[in-house]
Design an enzyme around this catalytic site. Structure first.
Site, PDB file in Angstrom:
ATOM      1  N   ARG A  53      -2.655  -2.121  -3.397  1.00 51.19           N
ATOM      2  CA  ARG A  53      -3.862  -1.324  -3.178  1.00 51.19           C
ATOM      3  C   ARG A  53      -3.793  -0.142  -4.148  1.00 51.19           C
ATOM      4  NH1 ARG A  53      -5.272   3.062   1.340  1.00 51.19           N
ATOM      5  NH2 ARG A  53      -7.480   3.202   0.892  1.00 51.19           N
ATOM      6  N   GLU A  63      -8.053  -5.310   5.226  1.00 49.73           N
ATOM      7  CA  GLU A  63      -7.991  -4.993   3.798  1.00 49.73           C
ATOM      8  C   GLU A  63      -6.866  -5.763   3.104  1.00 49.73           C
ATOM      9  OE1 GLU A  63      -9.178  -0.544   3.206  1.00 49.73           O
ATOM     10  OE2 GLU A  63      -8.435  -0.741   5.237  1.00 49.73           O
ATOM     11  N   ASN A 112       0.870  -1.175   0.000  1.00 56.83           N
ATOM     12  CA  ASN A 112       0.000   0.000   0.000  1.00 56.83           C
ATOM     13  C   ASN A 112       0.908   1.225   0.000  1.00 56.83           C
ATOM     14  OD1 ASN A 112      -1.807   2.019   0.478  1.00 56.83           O
ATOM     15  ND2 ASN A 112      -2.696   1.132   2.339  1.00 56.83           N
ATOM     16  N   ARG A 172     -11.457  15.658   7.469  1.00 57.51           N
ATOM     17  CA  ARG A 172     -12.216  16.005   6.250  1.00 57.51           C
ATOM     18  C   ARG A 172     -13.629  16.448   6.602  1.00 57.51           C
ATOM     19  NH1 ARG A 172     -10.951  10.490   3.330  1.00 57.51           N
ATOM     20  NH2 ARG A 172      -8.757  10.462   3.877  1.00 57.51           N
ATOM     21  N   HIS A 190     -12.914   2.668   0.246  1.00 63.06           N
ATOM     22  CA  HIS A 190     -12.904   1.665   1.325  1.00 63.06           C
ATOM     23  C   HIS A 190     -13.590   0.370   0.886  1.00 63.06           C
ATOM     24  CE1 HIS A 190     -12.779   5.139   4.482  1.00 63.06           C
ATOM     25  NE2 HIS A 190     -11.555   4.693   4.271  1.00 63.06           N
TER      26      HIS A 190
END
Ligand code: AMP
Length: 393
Positions: free
Chosen positions: A88, A381, A7, A238, A177
């Site tokens: 990823r 993940e 990743n 965010r 996600h």
């Protein structure tokens, strides 16, 4: 079969090596400060950390490989013991609805999606290119954050803007996600003991980045993040949803460029912006307990939005069988789960406080007579990426 999962961020690289016969995690680690100086944290039964020069991602991949085959502390005999690399990749645009083996054409397509994820896709691609160079002949597989949401219906993914803008520039909701939502919903179905493709599930991935997903019969039918990961919930830093007119208004009032205004919405907003305390829920919780009103406002706002999304997704699916919490906050913050579920009693979500008193474990947290099951499922993940990589090759 050993699969390396990578990743790559702009200055970091997270890795895991999995034995895919047993799905056992062999080692994991992290390279940080790539392009600045370089730092490696390698976690196995022989943990170590070192400051080591990493001028670029290629150097970082080389250092990871050296760590994996180190005669004393490594877990592999040679580089040829890595049979595939799963990467990823954040944005797959409309092109990718599944994981794919990377070819020149796939590389070009990932590059084309960079304008939709300028912070993420370029480093993801750099990681792929570095592996091609350092491990020639080893297949690379791209696993997209957006892919699980590719079957969303048009009514969910279209923005109410001129259709030509969608056609010309592909401006639409994509969602992110995806690997996490897919994994935790499937595990939840197993825990409930019903077929995955017979359930209406809302998954709440609540970490520093946060999103909610409506999964009907195993398909993502709506999700809260959009063209970029800025839409939806209020997150660590965010803003999530706001009136789009806020952007030019901030630009005019604060004399900012569009990029600077966006920077505020991405990095200085969310619970950090509202509280002025922190983006970390442990700090916020401590501040709230000590009477900080803005920390309380930030946490109230966070929970309210998650609950509102869950409610709207129950409507979108015309029902709800289960709600699943995952990621840093979802897996660990007992009080936040309780606060969110307190809004959802009318839908039939009832939490058992004893069962909810649990961190980081896969458990059902609803009462035995709760109409809607509530569960905590730790996300993984990397395992999804490794499984997809194995399947793709
Ligand atoms: P993630 O992005 O999934 O790694 O989640 C990171 C966030 O999870 C942190 O910023 C914290 O807000 C939250 N978090 C992690 N551990 C805990 C904990 N024990 N209690 C509450 N929040 C936590």
């Amino acid at each position: 079969m050993n699969i390396l999962v990578l990743n790559c961020g702009s200055s970091s690289l997270k890795y895991q090596l999995l034995n895919m016969e047993t799905e056992e995690l062999l080692v994991k680690g992290l390279c940080e400060r790539i392009g600045i100086d370089g730092y490696l944290k390698h976690t196995s039964d022989k943990d170590y950390e070192s400051n080591v020069a990493m001028p670029d991602h290629e150097a970082a991949v080389k250092i990871v490989m050296d760590a994996l085959i180190d005669p004393e502390r490594g877990v592999l005999k040679s580089m040829s013991d890595v049979h595939a690399v799963g990467h990823r990749v954040v944005h797959g645009g409309e092109k990718f609805s599944d994981s794919v083996v990377v070819t020149d054409e796939v590389e070009r397509a990932i590059d084309e999606c960079s304008e939709l994820a300028p912070l993420h896709n370029p480093p993801n691609l750099i990681g792929i290119r570095a592996c091609k160079k350092i491990m020639p002949g080893v297949p690379n597989v791209a696993v997209f954050d957006t892919a699980f949401h590719a079957k969303m219906p048009e009514k969910a993914f279209l923005y109410a803007i001129p259709y030509e803008l969608y056609e010309k520039h592909k401006i639409r909701k994509y969602g992110f996600h995806g690997t996490s939502h897919k994994y935790v919903s499937a595990v939840a179905a197993e825990l409930i003991g019903k077929p995955y493709n017979s359930l209406k599930i809302v998954t709440c991935h609540l970490g520093n980045g946060a999103s909610v997903c409506a999964i009907e019969n195993g398909v993502s039918v709506d999700t809260s993040m959009g063209l970029t990961p800025l839409e939806g919930l209020a997150m660590g830093t965010r803003s999530g949803d706001l009136d789009p007119a806020v952007v030019p208004f901030i630009m005019q009032k604060e004399e900012l460029t569009a990029g600077e205004a966006l920077d505020i919405l991405n990095k200085k907003s969310g619970v950090l912006g509202v509280s002025g305390v922190s983006s970390d829920f442990r700090d916020l919780s401590a501040a709230e307990k000590s009477g900080n009103a803005r920390a309380k406002a930030a946490m109230d706002m966070f929970c309210y939005r998650v609950a509102r999304y869950v409610g709207s997704y129950a409507v979108a699916m015309n029902g709800l069988d289960a709600i699943v919490f995952t990621a840093g906050i979802g897996e660990n913050d007992i009080a936040i789960r309780e606060r969110i579920c307190a809004y959802l009693g009318f839908l039939g979500v009832h939490i058992d406080n004893d069962k909810n008193n649990s961190r980081g474990k896969a458990v059902e947290i609803s009462t035995s007579d709760s109409k809607v099951k509530a569960l905590v499922v730790p996300t993984n993940e990397e395992l999804v990426i490794a499984r997809d990589t194995k399947a793709a090759i």
